[in-house]
Design an enzyme around this catalytic site. Structure first.
Site, PDB file in Angstrom:
ATOM      1  N   SER A 102      -7.650  -1.688   0.335  1.00 52.71           N
ATOM      2  CA  SER A 102      -8.466  -1.610  -0.877  1.00 52.71           C
ATOM      3  C   SER A 102      -8.971  -2.985  -1.298  1.00 52.71           C
ATOM      4  O   SER A 102      -9.825  -3.100  -2.150  1.00 52.71           O
ATOM      5  CB  SER A 102      -7.695  -0.936  -2.008  1.00 52.71           C
ATOM      6  OG  SER A 102      -6.376  -1.372  -2.050  1.00 52.71           O
ATOM      7  N   THR A 103      -8.476  -4.058  -0.675  1.00 56.19           N
ATOM      8  CA  THR A 103      -8.976  -5.397  -0.987  1.00 56.19           C
ATOM      9  C   THR A 103      -9.995  -5.847   0.052  1.00 56.19           C
ATOM     10  O   THR A 103     -11.037  -6.392  -0.280  1.00 56.19           O
ATOM     11  CB  THR A 103      -7.799  -6.408  -1.050  1.00 56.19           C
ATOM     12  OG1 THR A 103      -6.932  -5.995  -2.102  1.00 56.19           O
ATOM     13  CG2 THR A 103      -8.269  -7.824  -1.314  1.00 56.19           C
ATOM     14  N   GLN A 123       2.189  -6.338  -2.917  1.00 55.31           N
ATOM     15  CA  GLN A 123       2.525  -6.319  -1.483  1.00 55.31           C
ATOM     16  C   GLN A 123       3.802  -5.481  -1.285  1.00 55.31           C
ATOM     17  O   GLN A 123       3.994  -4.527  -2.005  1.00 55.31           O
ATOM     18  CB  GLN A 123       2.669  -7.750  -0.921  1.00 55.31           C
ATOM     19  CG  GLN A 123       1.344  -8.503  -0.817  1.00 55.31           C
ATOM     20  CD  GLN A 123       0.883  -9.096  -2.124  1.00 55.31           C
ATOM     21  OE1 GLN A 123       1.632  -9.762  -2.805  1.00 55.31           O
ATOM     22  NE2 GLN A 123      -0.370  -8.870  -2.490  1.00 55.31           N
ATOM     23  N   PRO A 128      -9.048  -1.400   8.382  1.00 61.11           N
ATOM     24  CA  PRO A 128      -8.214  -0.222   8.642  1.00 61.11           C
ATOM     25  C   PRO A 128      -6.734  -0.598   8.652  1.00 61.11           C
ATOM     26  O   PRO A 128      -6.368  -1.662   9.142  1.00 61.11           O
ATOM     27  CB  PRO A 128      -8.662   0.242  10.037  1.00 61.11           C
ATOM     28  CG  PRO A 128      -9.447  -0.864  10.619  1.00 61.11           C
ATOM     29  CD  PRO A 128      -9.890  -1.787   9.519  1.00 61.11           C
ATOM     30  N   ASP A 174       0.808  -1.223   0.000  1.00 64.33           N
ATOM     31  CA  ASP A 174       0.000   0.000   0.000  1.00 64.33           C
ATOM     32  C   ASP A 174       0.838   1.269   0.000  1.00 64.33           C
ATOM     33  O   ASP A 174       0.442   2.290   0.545  1.00 64.33           O
ATOM     34  CB  ASP A 174      -0.977   0.011   1.195  1.00 64.33           C
ATOM     35  CG  ASP A 174      -1.791  -1.259   1.230  1.00 64.33           C
ATOM     36  OD1 ASP A 174      -2.305  -1.633   0.175  1.00 64.33           O
ATOM     37  OD2 ASP A 174      -1.887  -1.890   2.307  1.00 64.33           O
ATOM     38  N   ARG A 193       3.729 -29.688  -5.171  1.00 64.46           N
ATOM     39  CA  ARG A 193       3.661 -30.237  -6.542  1.00 64.46           C
ATOM     40  C   ARG A 193       2.280 -30.804  -6.850  1.00 64.46           C
ATOM     41  O   ARG A 193       2.093 -31.778  -7.543  1.00 64.46           O
ATOM     42  CB  ARG A 193       4.757 -31.288  -6.777  1.00 64.46           C
ATOM     43  CG  ARG A 193       6.116 -30.624  -6.812  1.00 64.46           C
ATOM     44  CD  ARG A 193       7.202 -31.437  -6.245  1.00 64.46           C
ATOM     45  NE  ARG A 193       6.951 -31.772  -4.861  1.00 64.46           N
ATOM     46  CZ  ARG A 193       7.789 -32.464  -4.115  1.00 64.46           C
ATOM     47  NH1 ARG A 193       8.898 -32.907  -4.628  1.00 64.46           N
ATOM     48  NH2 ARG A 193       7.501 -32.722  -2.866  1.00 64.46           N
ATOM     49  N   GLY A 241      -4.273  -4.811  -3.999  1.00 63.60           N
ATOM     50  CA  GLY A 241      -5.313  -3.854  -4.366  1.00 63.60           C
ATOM     51  C   GLY A 241      -4.632  -2.587  -4.808  1.00 63.60           C
ATOM     52  O   GLY A 241      -4.140  -1.820  -3.996  1.00 63.60           O
TER      53      GLY A 241
HETATM   54  P1  IMP Z   1      -2.293 -13.013   2.311  1.00 63.85           P
HETATM   55  O1  IMP Z   1      -1.397 -12.439   1.280  1.00 63.85           O
HETATM   56  O2  IMP Z   1      -3.752 -12.874   1.995  1.00 63.85           O
HETATM   57  O3  IMP Z   1      -1.931 -14.423   2.681  1.00 63.85           O
HETATM   58  O4  IMP Z   1      -2.099 -12.157   3.659  1.00 63.85           O
HETATM   59  C1  IMP Z   1      -0.875 -12.184   4.414  1.00 63.85           C
HETATM   60  C2  IMP Z   1      -0.579 -10.826   5.014  1.00 63.85           C
HETATM   61  O5  IMP Z   1      -0.239  -9.920   3.958  1.00 63.85           O
HETATM   62  C3  IMP Z   1      -1.761 -10.176   5.734  1.00 63.85           C
HETATM   63  O6  IMP Z   1      -1.243  -9.425   6.817  1.00 63.85           O
HETATM   64  C4  IMP Z   1      -2.354  -9.244   4.689  1.00 63.85           C
HETATM   65  O7  IMP Z   1      -3.048  -8.175   5.274  1.00 63.85           O
HETATM   66  C5  IMP Z   1      -1.095  -8.779   3.981  1.00 63.85           C
HETATM   67  N1  IMP Z   1      -1.315  -8.379   2.590  1.00 63.85           N
HETATM   68  C6  IMP Z   1      -1.534  -9.178   1.524  1.00 63.85           C
HETATM   69  N2  IMP Z   1      -1.657  -8.461   0.398  1.00 63.85           N
HETATM   70  C7  IMP Z   1      -1.507  -7.181   0.736  1.00 63.85           C
HETATM   71  C8  IMP Z   1      -1.489  -5.955  -0.005  1.00 63.85           C
HETATM   72  O8  IMP Z   1      -1.634  -5.926  -1.229  1.00 63.85           O
HETATM   73  N3  IMP Z   1      -1.291  -4.816   0.712  1.00 63.85           N
HETATM   74  C9  IMP Z   1      -1.080  -4.843   2.042  1.00 63.85           C
HETATM   75  N4  IMP Z   1      -1.076  -5.941   2.773  1.00 63.85           N
HETATM   76  C10 IMP Z   1      -1.281  -7.116   2.132  1.00 63.85           C
HETATM   77 MG    MG Z   2      -2.809  -2.273  -1.673  1.00 67.82          MG
END
Ligand code: IMP
Ligand code: MG
Length: 428
Positions: free
Chosen positions: A301-302, A226, A306, A14, A151, A41
């Site tokens: 955004s996904t 991420q 908060p 983010d 696998r 997101g």
């Molecule tokens: P997962 O990727 O859904 O397995 O989530 C693992 C951790 O990564 C959690 O703390 C999520 O909130 C965080 N996370 C996953 N994708 C995002 C992203 O695009 N932005 C911020 N945090 C993320």
């Molecule tokens: Mg994001």
């Protein structure tokens, strides 16, 4: 031979990668995603018509889709066919409007190597998260990547093969039986959307496609998802995602060699946020944090959750710049501190360990990281970044802040973004 430039996050996701990708994309032939899936997101501002701009979330489609170039969903991405279809057909917009251009099919392709997120993976994500308490997005990310390592994964290239449905049902039954899942898992919508995917998009081999494009003289922009501290090896494990979010992940996610990499644009916010659980030094569990979240609109955004704010962590930022080989650091959201509420702001320069010693090296052991106390430097906050348009009128207090950052990371900050719009970027 052209190069691959990378846009990636230097914090916990983010950071504003989507906006920067959208800004840089017009100069590239291809924008490609190499990691993550619909857990991402990327909010980007699309010019819908001359008078109206709308923020639009992208989850799996690369942020170059609203431009004129090509976009590739790479081998390292885990694909949820239903989420991808919804994204393209307009389900992500509050009004159900799709902003994809009529020719989107000619602008987007997908890697045959991409792992499919099955409906059973989402159920498993919930089960595992109950035990682990990571606070995942529940999109089935971890279990899909786990299947690759077992696998046992079913890939995009398998959709057209005769045994596809049977394979999916077998994997579903296997997990249902061995994890005592009582819930009904209905794969019928998944099958329909999987068919839609291969009927709509060209399926290519990531490595062949990207290397061919580079050889033909098209530059490529790899869009990270991420952020560095969610990387499954170098982040704050186990409070991480399940893919490699660092620049090394681009090599394995798109199938290219290290010599193909050009610029690495590392994006960081003027403060930190994290969504989900896990430690973050400098966390602001107070009215200051609330104000940052309010003005910075810090909601996932996904998932709409908060985001937790913290002061900018320079120990972490330095680690992130080194691990990714950042060439161009870019700071976003400094305009949040324009608000008169912020008279001073702080950054973390060092960590004080529980035994009283001090370090300026990042600690990836989440347990220990959760126990460090930040040592701060305080800065006077500026008040006009949102209105600033050129480098030479950047407020002196912001200049101080930037030069302190630059000393810590030993790199010059190349751009600052001061609002959500495409034009709101200042080159320094
Ligand atoms: P997962 O990727 O859904 O397995 O989530 C693992 C951790 O990564 C959690 O703390 C999520 O909130 C965080 N996370 C996953 N994708 C995002 C992203 O695009 N932005 C911020 N945090 C993320
Ligand atoms: Mg994001």
């Amino acid at each position: 031979m052209k190069k691959i430039d990378i846009v990636l996050g230097l914090q916990w996701g983010d950071e504003g990668k989507g906006k920067i990708t959208d800004f840089l994309a017009p100069t590239y032939g291809v924008v490609a995603r190499g990691n993550g899936g619909p857990n991402a997101g990327h909010m980007i501002k699309v010019p819908v018509n001359k008078s109206l701009d709308e923020l639009f979330p992208l989850h799996t489609v690369p942020s170059g889709i609203f431009g004129s170039g090509l976009n590739h969903i790479g081998a390292g991405v885990v694909t949820c066919v239903s989420s991808l279809r919804l994204e393209i057909e307009g389900g992500n917009d509050k009004k159900g409007v799709s902003y994809f251009q009529p020719n989107w099919k000619n602008q987007l392709n997908i890697a045959g190597e991409s792992v499919l997120i099955l409906p059973i993976h989402k159920a498993l994500d919930g089960i595992f998260d109950k035990m682990l308490g990571i606070g995942t997005t529940k999109k089935g990310i971890g279990p899909a990547y786990a299947d690759l390592c077992y696998r046992n994964a079913i890939l995009v290239r398998d959709i057209k093969k005769p045994g596809f449905k049977k394979k999916v049902e077998n994997v579903t039954d296997f997990y249902k039986k061995n994890f005592w899942i009582a819930e009904t898992i209905d794969n019928s919508k998944f099958f329909e959307d999987a068919r839609w995917l291969v009927d709509s998009l060209e399926v290519v081999s990531s490595s062949i496609y990207i290397n061919d494009m580079l050889e033909k003289g098209h530059s490529v922009l790899a869009e990270g998802a991420q952020g560095t501290f969610l990387d499954n090896r170098f982040g704050t494990y186990p409070f991480v995602t399940s893919s490699s979010c660092i620049s090394g992940g681009v090599l394995t996610g798109l199938g290219v060699g290290p010599g193909s990499i050009g610029n690495v644009y590392g994006i960081f916010k003027a403060y930190c946020t994290r969504v989900g659980n896990g430690p973050m030094p400098g966390e602001l569990n107070n009215d200051v944090g609330d104000k940052i979240a309010e003005i910075g609109r810090e909601f996932g955004s996904t998932t709409g959750r908060p985001r937790r704010p913290a002061w900018l962590d320079l120990v972490a930022l330095k680690y992130a710049c080194r691990i990714n080989g950042v060439t161009h650091p870019i700071m976003t959201k400094g305009d949040v501190f324009d608000d008169p509420f912020f008279e001073t702001i702080s950054v973390t320069d060092n960590y004080i360990l529980p035994n009283g010693s001090k370090t300026n090296q990042f600690i990836s052991d989440a347990e220990l990281l959760g126990k460090v106390k930040p040592e701060y430097t305080e800065f006077k906050a500026w008040d006009d970044l949102g209105k600033t348009t050129i480098a030479h009128s950047v407020h002196p207090y912001l200049r101080n802040y930037l030069s302190h950052i630059e000393t810590a990371i030993n790199l010059k900050v190349s751009m600052i973004s001061n609002g959500p719009g495409r034009e709101q970027i200042i080159s320094l």
